[in-house]
Design a protein around this motif. Structure first.
Motif, PDB file in Angstrom:
ATOM      1  N   ILE A  22       0.827  -1.211   0.000  1.00  0.00           N
ATOM      2  CA  ILE A  22       0.000   0.000   0.000  1.00  0.00           C
ATOM      3  C   ILE A  22       0.857   1.255   0.000  1.00  0.00           C
ATOM      4  O   ILE A  22       0.630   2.191  -0.786  1.00  0.00           O
ATOM      5  CB  ILE A  22      -0.950  -0.019   1.211  1.00  0.00           C
ATOM      6  N   VAL A  23       1.851   1.292   0.885  1.00  0.00           N
ATOM      7  CA  VAL A  23       2.723   2.475   0.965  1.00  0.00           C
ATOM      8  C   VAL A  23       3.512   2.644  -0.326  1.00  0.00           C
ATOM      9  O   VAL A  23       3.635   3.761  -0.858  1.00  0.00           O
ATOM     10  CB  VAL A  23       3.668   2.364   2.174  1.00  0.00           C
ATOM     11  N   GLY A  24       4.059   1.539  -0.848  1.00  0.00           N
ATOM     12  CA  GLY A  24       4.812   1.618  -2.097  1.00  0.00           C
ATOM     13  C   GLY A  24       3.962   2.124  -3.246  1.00  0.00           C
ATOM     14  O   GLY A  24       4.397   2.973  -4.030  1.00  0.00           O
ATOM     15  N   ALA A  25       2.733   1.615  -3.361  1.00  0.00           N
ATOM     16  CA  ALA A  25       1.844   2.063  -4.434  1.00  0.00           C
ATOM     17  C   ALA A  25       1.514   3.546  -4.293  1.00  0.00           C
ATOM     18  O   ALA A  25       1.501   4.284  -5.290  1.00  0.00           O
ATOM     19  CB  ALA A  25       0.565   1.231  -4.416  1.00  0.00           C
ATOM     20  N   ALA A  26       1.261   4.006  -3.075  1.00  0.00           N
ATOM     21  CA  ALA A  26       0.935   5.413  -2.856  1.00  0.00           C
ATOM     22  C   ALA A  26       2.101   6.324  -3.251  1.00  0.00           C
ATOM     23  O   ALA A  26       1.912   7.365  -3.901  1.00  0.00           O
ATOM     24  CB  ALA A  26       0.552   5.635  -1.394  1.00  0.00           C
ATOM     25  N   PHE A 149      -4.152  -4.766 -13.679  1.00  0.00           N
ATOM     26  CA  PHE A 149      -4.243  -3.763 -12.621  1.00  0.00           C
ATOM     27  C   PHE A 149      -3.173  -2.688 -12.777  1.00  0.00           C
ATOM     28  O   PHE A 149      -3.443  -1.492 -12.583  1.00  0.00           O
ATOM     29  CB  PHE A 149      -4.119  -4.433 -11.252  1.00  0.00           C
ATOM     30  N   ALA A 150      -1.947  -3.082 -13.104  1.00  0.00           N
ATOM     31  CA  ALA A 150      -0.873  -2.107 -13.287  1.00  0.00           C
ATOM     32  C   ALA A 150      -1.166  -1.201 -14.486  1.00  0.00           C
ATOM     33  O   ALA A 150      -0.941   0.022 -14.429  1.00  0.00           O
ATOM     34  CB  ALA A 150       0.464  -2.815 -13.474  1.00  0.00           C
ATOM     35  N   ALA A 151      -1.672  -1.777 -15.573  1.00  0.00           N
ATOM     36  CA  ALA A 151      -2.020  -0.983 -16.749  1.00  0.00           C
ATOM     37  C   ALA A 151      -3.113   0.035 -16.430  1.00  0.00           C
ATOM     38  O   ALA A 151      -3.022   1.212 -16.804  1.00  0.00           O
ATOM     39  CB  ALA A 151      -2.454  -1.903 -17.887  1.00  0.00           C
ATOM     40  N   LEU A 152      -4.145  -0.396 -15.719  1.00  0.00           N
ATOM     41  CA  LEU A 152      -5.231   0.511 -15.357  1.00  0.00           C
ATOM     42  C   LEU A 152      -4.749   1.605 -14.397  1.00  0.00           C
ATOM     43  O   LEU A 152      -5.184   2.757 -14.482  1.00  0.00           O
ATOM     44  CB  LEU A 152      -6.375  -0.278 -14.716  1.00  0.00           C
ATOM     45  N   ALA A 153      -3.850   1.253 -13.495  1.00  0.00           N
ATOM     46  CA  ALA A 153      -3.347   2.232 -12.522  1.00  0.00           C
ATOM     47  C   ALA A 153      -2.599   3.361 -13.216  1.00  0.00           C
ATOM     48  O   ALA A 153      -2.872   4.547 -12.975  1.00  0.00           O
ATOM     49  CB  ALA A 153      -2.440   1.540 -11.501  1.00  0.00           C
ATOM     50  N   PHE A 154      -1.656   3.024 -14.093  1.00  0.00           N
ATOM     51  CA  PHE A 154      -0.875   4.063 -14.764  1.00  0.00           C
ATOM     52  C   PHE A 154      -1.706   4.809 -15.798  1.00  0.00           C
ATOM     53  O   PHE A 154      -1.467   5.999 -16.050  1.00  0.00           O
ATOM     54  CB  PHE A 154       0.369   3.455 -15.400  1.00  0.00           C
ATOM     55  N   GLN A 156      -4.844   5.539 -15.307  1.00  0.00           N
ATOM     56  CA  GLN A 156      -5.613   6.474 -14.499  1.00  0.00           C
ATOM     57  C   GLN A 156      -4.775   7.682 -14.082  1.00  0.00           C
ATOM     58  O   GLN A 156      -5.275   8.814 -14.061  1.00  0.00           O
ATOM     59  CB  GLN A 156      -6.151   5.754 -13.262  1.00  0.00           C
ATOM     60  N   VAL A 157      -3.511   7.446 -13.762  1.00  0.00           N
ATOM     61  CA  VAL A 157      -2.628   8.562 -13.391  1.00  0.00           C
ATOM     62  C   VAL A 157      -2.480   9.530 -14.554  1.00  0.00           C
ATOM     63  O   VAL A 157      -2.467  10.751 -14.371  1.00  0.00           O
ATOM     64  CB  VAL A 157      -1.246   8.035 -12.952  1.00  0.00           C
ATOM     65  N   LYS A 158      -2.367   8.995 -15.753  1.00  0.00           N
ATOM     66  CA  LYS A 158      -2.156   9.840 -16.927  1.00  0.00           C
ATOM     67  C   LYS A 158      -3.419  10.564 -17.353  1.00  0.00           C
ATOM     68  O   LYS A 158      -3.393  11.767 -17.668  1.00  0.00           O
ATOM     69  CB  LYS A 158      -1.656   8.963 -18.080  1.00  0.00           C
ATOM     70  N   ARG A 159      -4.556   9.883 -17.337  1.00  0.00           N
ATOM     71  CA  ARG A 159      -5.777  10.463 -17.883  1.00  0.00           C
ATOM     72  C   ARG A 159      -6.554  11.273 -16.851  1.00  0.00           C
ATOM     73  O   ARG A 159      -7.194  12.263 -17.193  1.00  0.00           O
ATOM     74  CB  ARG A 159      -6.655   9.355 -18.469  1.00  0.00           C
ATOM     75  N   ARG A 160      -6.542  10.829 -15.611  1.00  0.00           N
ATOM     76  CA  ARG A 160      -7.189  11.561 -14.508  1.00  0.00           C
ATOM     77  C   ARG A 160      -8.653  11.867 -14.838  1.00  0.00           C
ATOM     78  O   ARG A 160      -9.139  12.997 -14.645  1.00  0.00           O
ATOM     79  CB  ARG A 160      -6.429  12.856 -14.197  1.00  0.00           C
ATOM     80  N   ASN A 161      -9.363  10.877 -15.357  1.00  0.00           N
ATOM     81  CA  ASN A 161     -10.752  11.084 -15.766  1.00  0.00           C
ATOM     82  C   ASN A 161     -11.756  10.745 -14.670  1.00  0.00           C
ATOM     83  O   ASN A 161     -12.954  10.720 -14.914  1.00  0.00           O
ATOM     84  CB  ASN A 161     -11.057  10.263 -17.024  1.00  0.00           C
ATOM     85  N   LEU A 162     -11.282  10.467 -13.478  1.00  0.00           N
ATOM     86  CA  LEU A 162     -12.154  10.240 -12.334  1.00  0.00           C
ATOM     87  C   LEU A 162     -11.910  11.319 -11.287  1.00  0.00           C
ATOM     88  O   LEU A 162     -10.826  11.894 -11.208  1.00  0.00           O
ATOM     89  CB  LEU A 162     -11.904   8.854 -11.718  1.00  0.00           C
ATOM     90  N   HIS A 163     -12.928  11.578 -10.479  1.00  0.00           N
ATOM     91  CA  HIS A 163     -12.802  12.630  -9.470  1.00  0.00           C
ATOM     92  C   HIS A 163     -11.704  12.281  -8.463  1.00  0.00           C
ATOM     93  O   HIS A 163     -10.878  13.134  -8.109  1.00  0.00           O
ATOM     94  CB  HIS A 163     -14.141  12.830  -8.755  1.00  0.00           C
ATOM     95  N   HIS A 164     -11.678  11.056  -8.015  1.00  0.00           N
ATOM     96  CA  HIS A 164     -10.641  10.608  -7.079  1.00  0.00           C
ATOM     97  C   HIS A 164      -9.634   9.728  -7.826  1.00  0.00           C
ATOM     98  O   HIS A 164      -9.419   8.574  -7.478  1.00  0.00           O
ATOM     99  CB  HIS A 164     -11.279   9.838  -5.917  1.00  0.00           C
ATOM    100  N   TRP A 165      -9.038  10.288  -8.859  1.00  0.00           N
ATOM    101  CA  TRP A 165      -8.149   9.508  -9.716  1.00  0.00           C
ATOM    102  C   TRP A 165      -6.923   8.997  -8.964  1.00  0.00           C
ATOM    103  O   TRP A 165      -6.462   7.884  -9.201  1.00  0.00           O
ATOM    104  CB  TRP A 165      -7.720  10.338 -10.923  1.00  0.00           C
ATOM    105  N   ARG A 166      -6.371   9.799  -8.068  1.00  0.00           N
ATOM    106  CA  ARG A 166      -5.164   9.364  -7.354  1.00  0.00           C
ATOM    107  C   ARG A 166      -5.481   8.198  -6.417  1.00  0.00           C
ATOM    108  O   ARG A 166      -4.696   7.251  -6.309  1.00  0.00           O
ATOM    109  CB  ARG A 166      -4.560  10.529  -6.570  1.00  0.00           C
ATOM    110  N   LEU A 167      -6.623   8.253  -5.753  1.00  0.00           N
ATOM    111  CA  LEU A 167      -7.023   7.171  -4.869  1.00  0.00           C
ATOM    112  C   LEU A 167      -7.280   5.895  -5.652  1.00  0.00           C
ATOM    113  O   LEU A 167      -6.848   4.802  -5.244  1.00  0.00           O
ATOM    114  CB  LEU A 167      -8.272   7.575  -4.079  1.00  0.00           C
ATOM    115  N   SER A 168      -7.965   6.006  -6.782  1.00  0.00           N
ATOM    116  CA  SER A 168      -8.246   4.814  -7.584  1.00  0.00           C
ATOM    117  C   SER A 168      -6.967   4.227  -8.173  1.00  0.00           C
ATOM    118  O   SER A 168      -6.800   2.999  -8.211  1.00  0.00           O
ATOM    119  CB  SER A 168      -9.236   5.151  -8.705  1.00  0.00           C
ATOM    120  N   ALA A 169      -6.047   5.091  -8.623  1.00  0.00           N
ATOM    121  CA  ALA A 169      -4.781   4.599  -9.167  1.00  0.00           C
ATOM    122  C   ALA A 169      -3.956   3.901  -8.088  1.00  0.00           C
ATOM    123  O   ALA A 169      -3.346   2.855  -8.333  1.00  0.00           O
ATOM    124  CB  ALA A 169      -3.985   5.750  -9.778  1.00  0.00           C
ATOM    125  N   THR A 170      -3.940   4.476  -6.891  1.00  0.00           N
ATOM    126  CA  THR A 170      -3.214   3.862  -5.776  1.00  0.00           C
ATOM    127  C   THR A 170      -3.816   2.511  -5.419  1.00  0.00           C
ATOM    128  O   THR A 170      -3.083   1.538  -5.176  1.00  0.00           O
ATOM    129  CB  THR A 170      -3.230   4.785  -4.551  1.00  0.00           C
TER     130      THR A 170
END
Length: 221
Positions: A22-26, A149-154, A156-170
């Protein structure tokens, strides 16, 4: 043989690995979102170092959760670290290709593949007591999940199309780390003794008793 299945180990044994995931992903998500676009090569190298380090920290803390940890092949340990670092660097570099629409997802998938490669090398590096070896089947099942999961995470970081994109990517990247660590833990928690197949529980119990008696005699002598 019940002593060699995952439910016989300490339930809290995986807690450090879960925290590391969790910490590493964050940290990876935060650094990737803030530095990889602004710091150029230095930012890419820094995030690759953190990502590769987080992969290996998650793996080895998962292995430490085992009660039958024996010796580790140091060469393969270093190769696993190198695979995680190089794969992370390559995947993060791919995410920066603006000309390719799916570059973030492709780069994230490359990071997921490096995670899978490091996990497989960790399985090969582990040689437990009583000639215990790990099994790769749980990791084989987990590889598609790790990559997706890794593909979706990165992505999400790039596109930021969700309100809580950082939380979902983490959450997605942490899930990839957890599947990787848990696959290694399960693979090394239900091992075979002296080979890939077991003839009988009674025979294996006799082997363990004989080995224990031999150790006791050696200590007394």
């Amino acid at each position: 043989m019940q002593n060699f299945y995952f439910w016989s180990y300490f339930p809290a044994g995986m807690l450090p690995a879960i925290i590391a995931c969790i910490v590493g992903a964050a940290v990876v998500v935060r650094m990737h979102s803030e530095r990889v676009e602004t710091d150029g090569f230095r930012g890419l190298a820094a995030i690759a170092l953190v990502c590769g380090g987080s992969i290996n920290l998650s793996l080895w803390t998962a292995l430490l959760a085992l009660t039958h940890v024996g010796r580790l092949d140091i060469t393969l340990v270093w190769v696993a670290l190198l695979a995680a670092l190089v794969g992370s660097w390559y995947g993060l570099a791919v995410t920066r290709f603006k000309a390719v629409a799916l570059a973030p997802e492709v780069g994230g998938a490359a990071v997921g593949m490096s995670m899978s490669a490091a996990a497989y090398l960790a399985i090969l590096a582990h040689h437990g007591v009583y000639r215990v070896n790990c099994e790769a089947e749980p990791l084989v099942v987990g590889i598609p999940v790790i990559v997706v999961f890794a593909a979706l995470a990165f992505g999400q970081v790039k596109r930021r199309n969700l309100h809580h994109w950082r939380l979902s990517a983490t959450a997605l990247l942490a899930a990839a780390f957890l599947v990787m660590s848990w696959s290694v833990f399960l693979g090394c928690s239900a091992p075979a003794i002296g080979g890939n197949s077991l003839e009988s529980d009674a025979k294996n119990a006799a082997v363990l008793r004989a080995d224990g008696l031999a150790r006791d005699r050696a200590d007394l002598g």
